[in-house]
Design a protein around this motif. Structure first.
Motif, PDB file in Angstrom:
ATOM      1  N   GLY A   1     -14.362  11.005  -6.004  1.00  5.66           N
ATOM      2  CA  GLY A   1     -14.672   9.588  -5.902  1.00  5.66           C
ATOM      3  C   GLY A   1     -13.653   8.736  -5.186  1.00  5.66           C
ATOM      4  N   ALA A   2     -12.579   9.344  -4.674  1.00  2.59           N
ATOM      5  CA  ALA A   2     -11.622   8.571  -3.883  1.00  2.59           C
ATOM      6  C   ALA A   2     -12.299   8.062  -2.611  1.00  2.59           C
ATOM      7  CB  ALA A   2     -10.409   9.427  -3.521  1.00  2.59           C
ATOM      8  N   THR A   3     -11.821   6.941  -2.105  1.00  5.08           N
ATOM      9  CA  THR A   3     -12.400   6.361  -0.889  1.00  5.08           C
ATOM     10  C   THR A   3     -12.009   7.180   0.335  1.00  5.08           C
ATOM     11  OG1 THR A   3     -12.331   4.139  -1.839  1.00  5.08           O
ATOM     12  CG2 THR A   3     -12.498   4.303   0.560  1.00  5.08           C
ATOM     13  N   LEU A   4     -12.995   7.697   1.026  1.00  2.83           N
ATOM     14  CA  LEU A   4     -12.743   8.456   2.252  1.00  2.83           C
ATOM     15  C   LEU A   4     -12.156   7.510   3.295  1.00  2.83           C
ATOM     16  CD1 LEU A   4     -15.070  11.081   3.849  1.00  2.83           C
ATOM     17  CD2 LEU A   4     -13.971   9.351   5.267  1.00  2.83           C
ATOM     18  N   THR A   5     -11.036   7.905   3.873  1.00  2.00           N
ATOM     19  CA  THR A   5     -10.278   7.001   4.737  1.00  2.00           C
ATOM     20  C   THR A   5     -10.009   7.637   6.089  1.00  2.00           C
ATOM     21  OG1 THR A   5      -9.204   6.037   2.795  1.00  2.00           O
ATOM     22  CG2 THR A   5      -8.135   5.684   4.922  1.00  2.00           C
ATOM     23  N   THR A   6     -10.460   6.949   7.144  1.00  2.00           N
ATOM     24  CA  THR A   6     -10.188   7.416   8.499  1.00  2.00           C
ATOM     25  C   THR A   6      -9.493   6.358   9.350  1.00  2.00           C
ATOM     26  OG1 THR A   6     -12.381   6.723   9.260  1.00  2.00           O
ATOM     27  CG2 THR A   6     -12.141   9.004   8.464  1.00  2.00           C
TER      28      THR A   6
ATOM     29  N   ILE B   1       0.872  -1.177   0.000  1.00  2.00           N
ATOM     30  CA  ILE B   1       0.000   0.000   0.000  1.00  2.00           C
ATOM     31  C   ILE B   1       0.907   1.224   0.000  1.00  2.00           C
ATOM     32  CG2 ILE B   1      -1.725   1.342   1.244  1.00  2.00           C
ATOM     33  CD1 ILE B   1      -2.886  -1.224   0.175  1.00  2.00           C
ATOM     34  N   ALA B   2       0.655   2.151  -0.899  1.00  2.00           N
ATOM     35  CA  ALA B   2       1.431   3.391  -0.938  1.00  2.00           C
ATOM     36  C   ALA B   2       0.805   4.422  -0.015  1.00  2.00           C
ATOM     37  CB  ALA B   2       1.491   3.935  -2.362  1.00  2.00           C
ATOM     38  N   VAL B   3       1.632   5.099   0.749  1.00  2.00           N
ATOM     39  CA  VAL B   3       1.189   6.195   1.611  1.00  2.00           C
ATOM     40  C   VAL B   3       2.022   7.419   1.256  1.00  2.00           C
ATOM     41  CG1 VAL B   3       0.926   7.037   3.977  1.00  2.00           C
ATOM     42  CG2 VAL B   3       0.526   4.615   3.465  1.00  2.00           C
TER      43      VAL B   3
ATOM     44  N   ARG C   1      -3.418  10.752  -9.419  1.00  2.00           N
ATOM     45  CA  ARG C   1      -3.907  10.715 -10.806  1.00  2.00           C
ATOM     46  C   ARG C   1      -3.310   9.539 -11.561  1.00  2.00           C
ATOM     47  NH1 ARG C   1      -1.457  12.069 -15.150  1.00  2.00           N
ATOM     48  NH2 ARG C   1       0.097  13.379 -14.138  1.00  2.00           N
ATOM     49  N   ILE C   2      -2.003   9.337 -11.389  1.00  2.00           N
ATOM     50  CA  ILE C   2      -1.343   8.219 -12.058  1.00  2.00           C
ATOM     51  C   ILE C   2      -1.924   6.898 -11.562  1.00  2.00           C
ATOM     52  CG2 ILE C   2       0.859   7.015 -12.361  1.00  2.00           C
ATOM     53  CD1 ILE C   2       2.218   9.765 -12.113  1.00  2.00           C
ATOM     54  N   ALA C   3      -2.169   6.815 -10.251  1.00  2.00           N
ATOM     55  CA  ALA C   3      -2.743   5.592  -9.678  1.00  2.00           C
ATOM     56  C   ALA C   3      -4.079   5.260 -10.327  1.00  2.00           C
ATOM     57  CB  ALA C   3      -2.908   5.745  -8.168  1.00  2.00           C
ATOM     58  N   ALA C   4      -4.918   6.259 -10.508  1.00  2.00           N
ATOM     59  CA  ALA C   4      -6.221   6.039 -11.145  1.00  2.00           C
ATOM     60  C   ALA C   4      -6.046   5.555 -12.575  1.00  2.00           C
ATOM     61  CB  ALA C   4      -7.049   7.317 -11.102  1.00  2.00           C
ATOM     62  N   GLU C   5      -5.076   6.151 -13.309  1.00  2.00           N
ATOM     63  CA  GLU C   5      -4.809   5.724 -14.685  1.00  2.00           C
ATOM     64  C   GLU C   5      -4.306   4.279 -14.727  1.00  2.00           C
ATOM     65  OE1 GLU C   5      -2.008   8.542 -16.148  1.00  2.00           O
ATOM     66  OE2 GLU C   5      -3.485  10.139 -16.439  1.00  2.00           O
ATOM     67  N   GLN C   6      -3.590   3.874 -13.685  1.00  2.00           N
ATOM     68  CA  GLN C   6      -3.052   2.521 -13.624  1.00  2.00           C
ATOM     69  C   GLN C   6      -4.072   1.496 -13.134  1.00  2.00           C
ATOM     70  OE1 GLN C   6       0.197   3.374 -10.957  1.00  2.00           O
ATOM     71  NE2 GLN C   6       1.683   3.608 -12.606  1.00  2.00           N
ATOM     72  N   GLY C   7      -5.257   1.965 -12.761  1.00  2.00           N
ATOM     73  CA  GLY C   7      -6.267   1.056 -12.240  1.00  2.00           C
ATOM     74  C   GLY C   7      -6.076   0.705 -10.778  1.00  2.00           C
ATOM     75  N   ARG C   8      -5.329   1.526 -10.044  1.00  2.00           N
ATOM     76  CA  ARG C   8      -5.117   1.299  -8.620  1.00  2.00           C
ATOM     77  C   ARG C   8      -6.215   2.003  -7.813  1.00  2.00           C
ATOM     78  NH1 ARG C   8      -2.196  -1.588 -11.358  1.00  2.00           N
ATOM     79  NH2 ARG C   8       0.047  -1.907 -10.960  1.00  2.00           N
ATOM     80  N   GLU C   9      -6.447   1.510  -6.605  1.00  2.00           N
ATOM     81  CA  GLU C   9      -7.405   2.150  -5.705  1.00  2.00           C
ATOM     82  C   GLU C   9      -6.812   3.459  -5.177  1.00  2.00           C
ATOM     83  OE1 GLU C   9     -10.528   0.860  -5.008  1.00  2.00           O
ATOM     84  OE2 GLU C   9      -9.970  -0.499  -6.632  1.00  2.00           O
ATOM     85  N   VAL C  10      -7.646   4.471  -5.038  1.00  2.00           N
ATOM     86  CA  VAL C  10      -7.192   5.757  -4.495  1.00  2.00           C
ATOM     87  C   VAL C  10      -7.964   6.051  -3.216  1.00  2.00           C
ATOM     88  CG1 VAL C  10      -6.953   8.238  -4.905  1.00  2.00           C
ATOM     89  CG2 VAL C  10      -6.616   6.619  -6.795  1.00  2.00           C
ATOM     90  N   PHE C  11      -7.227   6.339  -2.147  1.00  2.00           N
ATOM     91  CA  PHE C  11      -7.795   6.629  -0.835  1.00  2.00           C
ATOM     92  C   PHE C  11      -7.357   8.032  -0.419  1.00  2.00           C
ATOM     93  CE2 PHE C  11      -6.903   2.125  -1.209  1.00  2.00           C
ATOM     94  CZ  PHE C  11      -8.107   1.530  -0.835  1.00  2.00           C
TER      95      PHE C  11
ATOM     96  N   VAL D   1      -3.551   9.078   0.140  1.00  2.00           N
ATOM     97  CA  VAL D   1      -3.044  10.447   0.219  1.00  2.00           C
ATOM     98  C   VAL D   1      -3.504  11.029   1.556  1.00  2.00           C
ATOM     99  CG1 VAL D   1      -2.919  12.700  -0.886  1.00  2.00           C
ATOM    100  CG2 VAL D   1      -3.247  10.642  -2.289  1.00  2.00           C
ATOM    101  N   VAL D   2      -2.535  11.377   2.403  1.00  2.00           N
ATOM    102  CA  VAL D   2      -2.869  11.838   3.757  1.00  2.00           C
ATOM    103  C   VAL D   2      -3.083  13.343   3.789  1.00  2.00           C
ATOM    104  CG1 VAL D   2      -2.091  11.960   6.156  1.00  2.00           C
ATOM    105  CG2 VAL D   2      -1.669   9.889   4.798  1.00  2.00           C
ATOM    106  N   GLU D   3      -2.170  14.100   3.228  1.00  2.00           N
ATOM    107  CA  GLU D   3      -2.340  15.549   3.096  1.00  2.00           C
ATOM    108  C   GLU D   3      -1.763  15.952   1.748  1.00  2.00           C
ATOM    109  OE1 GLU D   3      -2.242  17.554   7.552  1.00  2.00           O
ATOM    110  OE2 GLU D   3      -0.398  17.522   6.373  1.00  2.00           O
ATOM    111  N   ALA D   4      -2.447  16.886   1.066  1.00  6.28           N
ATOM    112  CA  ALA D   4      -1.944  17.356  -0.227  1.00  6.28           C
ATOM    113  C   ALA D   4      -2.619  18.670  -0.586  1.00  6.28           C
ATOM    114  CB  ALA D   4      -2.215  16.322  -1.316  1.00  6.28           C
ATOM    115  N   ALA D   5      -1.823  19.633  -0.998  1.00  7.95           N
ATOM    116  CA  ALA D   5      -2.377  20.883  -1.520  1.00  7.95           C
ATOM    117  C   ALA D   5      -2.970  20.621  -2.901  1.00  7.95           C
ATOM    118  CB  ALA D   5      -1.284  21.939  -1.590  1.00  7.95           C
TER     119      ALA D   5
END
Length: 370
Positions: free
Chosen positions: A277-282, A120-122, A246-256, A232-236
């Protein structure tokens, strides 16, 4: 689990030839795969490079990496414990190997078994808040305890917090430069601890390569490509972490995405990802429940299009296809339709243009003239 069985072991000669090919001018990962697929081996592809570049309009052939330079790079890699692995060799991350732009030779250092486990990428802001750093650490530790390997970019802020929290379970650092050019330099100690504790580091760049700004988006595709999903934990709103998403979505990976205060600009990007549409993650269970169904699916290497490249396109076809291209990226499928010729002819012309240094490939199947 990522259980695709390795079926390849390169000979020393083939590893040198492949290294020469990928280090030659205007040969990127997609072009490498296409050349290798159609000409059978790297040596045959090397012999064809000057002719293909001439067809594409190159005034003179691009530099072809010499055998001496390739052997020197291989020896320098081995001296610091880096193995240069091809997709489908043991130790090459299985999910990364499925990408059409997977590195043809990946520099791997550390424990190879950790690279074969589900990742899992963080990722997140370099200028992270205290709350963001704490959450990244807690989330990474919980995912590590659940058996996942945490992969990140060894950057300041969220990346380093994710690595530090998951060291005991194995963590993977993806480098933007060569294995001997760590960025930021103050994280050399973190990398050393990570490697000594059963983790690993990977890079597609040669030894001695100092990372530049354009190398980081390339690095980001490896972070997401090796993983089941990206958190993605924090991002401007304009950040490298959103590029990774964005790349993850293009690669067919899940985005949280981890939600944050609308008053904090460091949360603007993650909140926007949730809107998209990213999965809200807590908590870690949000991620685990989403990726568990994916883990059991078989992994297959994506093959390039099985069209011959050794038939030279006609002059009129080449002119028509080139005229349709410009600085604005166009979809390959649209280009084929507008050109009114076979996909094989279009791909052959694009390959020639790329080897001549006149074509740029973008994500999502887009191409443009340089």
């Amino acid at each position: 689990m990522d259980t695709r069985t390795s079926t390849t072991h390169l000979t020393d000669a083939e590893r040198i030839d492949r290294l020469r090919l990928i280090r030659s001018d205007n040969v990127g990962p997609r072009t490498f795969r296409s050349l290798l697929h159609h000409f059978g081996n790297a040596r045959a592809a090397l012999e064809r490079l000057p002719d293909l570049a001439r067809r594409g309009g190159a005034a003179r052939p691009g530099r072809i990496c010499s055998e001496e330079d390739a052997r020197a790079e291989l020896a320098a890699s081995q001296r610091i414990g880096v193995s240069l692995l091809a997709p489908d060799e043991a130790g090459y991350p299985p999910r990364l190997a499925t990408l059409d732009d997977a590195p043809p030779l990946l520099g791997v250092r550390g424990a190879p078994d950790v690279l074969m486990r589900p990742m899992i990428a963080v990722v997140g802001s370099r200028n992270a808040s205290g709350a963001g750093l704490k959450f990244a650490g807690t989330l990474s530790r919980d995912l590590s305890d659940a058996g996942f390997v945490i992969v990140s970019g060894l950057a300041r802020g969220i990346d380093q917090a994710a690595h530090r929290a998951s060291i005991s379970g194995g963590t993977v650092a993806v480098l933007a430069g060569g294995h001997d050019r760590i960025y930021p330099p103050e994280h050399e100690d973190l990398l050393a601890v990570l490697l000594d504790s059963g983790g690993a580091a990977i890079s597609e760049m040669p030894i001695g390569h100092v990372p530049r700004a354009r190398d980081f988006p390339r690095r980001n595709r490896l972070i997401s490509g090796a993983a089941l999903g990206v958190v993605v934990v924090e991002a401007a709103l304009r950040s490298g972490s959103l590029i990774t998403a964005r790349i993850a979505a293009e690669q067919g990976r899940e985005v949280f995405a981890v939600p944050g205060s609308p008053l904090d600009p460091r949360a603007a990007g993650t909140n926007d990802l949730i809107k998209q549409g990213a999965t809200l993650t807590t908590e870690a269970s949000d991620i685990i429940s989403a990726v568990e169904p994916i883990m059991g699916r078989p992994l297959d290497l994506r093959e390039p299009d099985d069209e011959p490249l050794d038939v030279e396109p006609g002059t009129s076809d080449r002119a028509r296809i080139t005229a349709l291209l410009g600085p604005t990226p166009v979809l390959l499928d649209d280009l084929i339709r507008m050109a009114g010729v076979s996909p094989a002819v279009v791909r052959a012309v694009l390959l020639e243009l790329e080897l001549a240094g006149r074509l740029e490939r973008h994500g999502g199947g887009l191409v443009s003239l340089i």
